[in-house]
Scaffold this motif. Structure first.
Motif, short mmCIF file in Angstrom:
data_model
loop_
_atom_site.label_atom_id
_atom_site.label_comp_id
_atom_site.label_asym_id
_atom_site.label_seq_id
_atom_site.Cartn_x
_atom_site.Cartn_y
_atom_site.Cartn_z
N ASN A 1 44.01 37.42 41.77
CA ASN A 1 43.65 36.78 40.51
C ASN A 1 43.29 35.32 40.72
N THR A 2 43.17 34.94 41.99
CA THR A 2 42.73 33.59 42.33
C THR A 2 41.21 33.56 42.37
N ARG A 3 40.62 32.69 41.63
CA ARG A 3 39.16 32.60 41.61
C ARG A 3 38.64 31.99 42.90
N GLY A 4 37.46 32.45 43.28
CA GLY A 4 36.85 31.90 44.48
C GLY A 4 36.79 32.92 45.60
N ALA A 5 36.40 32.46 46.78
CA ALA A 5 36.23 33.33 47.93
C ALA A 5 37.56 33.70 48.56
N SER A 6 37.50 34.66 49.48
CA SER A 6 38.72 35.10 50.17
C SER A 6 39.32 33.98 51.00
N ALA A 7 38.52 32.94 51.30
CA ALA A 7 39.02 31.82 52.11
C ALA A 7 40.17 31.09 51.43
N GLU A 8 40.28 31.21 50.11
CA GLU A 8 41.35 30.55 49.39
C GLU A 8 42.64 31.36 49.43
N VAL A 9 42.54 32.66 49.68
CA VAL A 9 43.72 33.53 49.68
C VAL A 9 44.22 33.76 51.10
N LEU A 10 43.34 34.17 51.97
CA LEU A 10 43.66 34.41 53.38
C LEU A 10 42.51 33.83 54.20
N PRO A 11 42.56 32.53 54.49
CA PRO A 11 41.44 31.84 55.14
C PRO A 11 40.90 32.54 56.38
N ALA A 12 41.77 33.11 57.20
CA ALA A 12 41.32 33.74 58.45
C ALA A 12 40.43 34.94 58.19
N LEU A 13 40.62 35.62 57.05
CA LEU A 13 39.82 36.80 56.75
C LEU A 13 38.35 36.45 56.60
N ALA A 14 38.08 35.28 56.07
CA ALA A 14 36.69 34.84 55.88
C ALA A 14 35.99 34.54 57.20
N LEU A 15 36.75 34.39 58.27
CA LEU A 15 36.17 34.07 59.57
C LEU A 15 35.83 35.33 60.37
N LEU A 16 36.24 36.49 59.87
CA LEU A 16 36.01 37.75 60.58
C LEU A 16 34.77 38.46 60.04
N GLN A 17 34.21 39.34 60.86
CA GLN A 17 32.96 40.02 60.49
C GLN A 17 33.23 41.33 59.76
N HIS A 18 33.95 41.25 58.64
CA HIS A 18 34.22 42.44 57.84
C HIS A 18 33.53 42.31 56.49
N GLN A 19 33.26 43.45 55.87
CA GLN A 19 32.71 43.46 54.52
C GLN A 19 33.87 43.30 53.54
N VAL A 20 33.94 42.18 52.88
CA VAL A 20 35.06 41.89 51.99
C VAL A 20 34.58 41.90 50.53
N ARG A 21 35.25 42.70 49.73
CA ARG A 21 34.96 42.75 48.30
C ARG A 21 36.21 42.28 47.56
N ILE A 22 36.03 41.48 46.54
CA ILE A 22 37.16 40.92 45.79
C ILE A 22 37.17 41.47 44.37
N LEU A 23 38.33 41.97 43.94
CA LEU A 23 38.50 42.48 42.58
C LEU A 23 39.81 41.92 42.01
N PRO A 24 39.95 41.90 40.69
CA PRO A 24 41.20 41.41 40.08
C PRO A 24 42.39 42.27 40.48
N ALA A 25 43.53 41.64 40.61
CA ALA A 25 44.77 42.36 40.95
C ALA A 25 45.34 42.97 39.68
N GLU A 26 44.70 44.05 39.22
CA GLU A 26 45.10 44.73 37.99
C GLU A 26 45.09 46.24 38.20
N GLY A 27 45.97 46.93 37.51
CA GLY A 27 46.06 48.37 37.64
C GLY A 27 44.80 49.09 37.19
N SER A 28 43.98 48.46 36.36
CA SER A 28 42.77 49.10 35.83
C SER A 28 41.75 49.42 36.92
#
Length: 236
Positions: free
Chosen positions: A9-36
């Motif tokens: 639920n943190t706005r912005g790129a994955s670099a703000e949540v897990l900075p190292a993940l943004a440095l890797l060559q993976h396809q990252v999709r971000i969605l709200p942390a909600e049961g819906s």
């Protein structure tokens, strides 16, 4: 390269949540942390859940994700201070600090995916058999056995069991099963799926009927552990 889903639920790129993940060559999709998001969760190889804040809410969401069968490893991102609050009953597969470096994040992803793949169904291409827990399905002879006992299944019941067993832990809606088993040109309603699930459970017998679980307001899932689905059914 893996398909990664990050729930936060943190706005912005994955670099703000897990900075190292943004440095890797993976396809990252971000969605709200909600049961819906479970209603239409994308197919991914690994799921990261932002657990740095609001731990009670994160705990509830983690349990919900696991109980409904997301079909991929769940890795919880936490802070140093949050480690003391974690426990195995949350259901996640692994936990990682938000300060972890790229090498550690990459290793956690690789090991989590590898562990799940090793635990999934074993298919012998020469025999045409699909094995998932106590279920053995022979695609060549269109027969299925559970713990050595032959199941007297119709063609559609066989196809339904085979499809579910090929995707253990994954939840399918009635519409998805209708399209996969009966085809896009079938004009019957989704009630057909419920009828066949009921008949299939009856033929599995009291000991194993719970391997096909009902996920409330979503659909059905297959589990090699009947107790997992018994818990889910009790909540629906």
């Amino acid at each position: 390269m893996a398909r990664i889903l990050l729930l936060t639920n943190t706005r912005g790129a994955s670099a703000e949540v897990l900075p190292a993940l943004a440095l890797l060559q993976h396809q990252v999709r971000i969605l709200p942390a909600e049961g819906s998001i479970l209603v239409d969760i994308p197919e991914v190889d690994c799921l990261f859940l932002d657990g740095r804040r609001d731990l009670p809410a994160v705990k509830s969401l983690s349990k919900l994700l696991v109980s409904t069968g997301i079909g991929c490893p769940l890795i919880l991102i936490t802070t140093e201070g949050g480690l003391s609050a974690l426990s195995v009953d949350w259901g996640f597969d692994d936990a990682i600090l938000d300060t972890a470096g790229p090498a550690e994040v990459e290793a956690r992803i690789r090991l989590a995916i590898g562990k799940l793949q090793a635990a999934r169904i074993e298919t012998d291409p020469t025999s045409g058999e699909i094995r998932s827990g106590d279920v053995v399905i022979d695609e060549k002879s269109y027969t299925a056995k559970i713990k050595g006992r032959a199941l007297d299944l119709t063609f559609k019941e066989f196809e339904l069991l085979k499809y579910l067993a090929q995707h253990p832990g994954r939840v399918f809606t009635r519409s998805q099963l209708l399209q996969e088993i009966w085809g896009y040109d079938y004009f019957g309603g989704t009630r057909t799926v419920d009828v066949h699930i009921r008949r299939l459970r009856s033929k599995l017998g009291p000991e194993f009927e719970a391997i096909i679980g009902t996920v409330r307001n979503v659909g059905y899932r297959f589990s090699t552990n009947p107790k997992e689905n018994s818990v889910i059914d009790s909540l629906t």
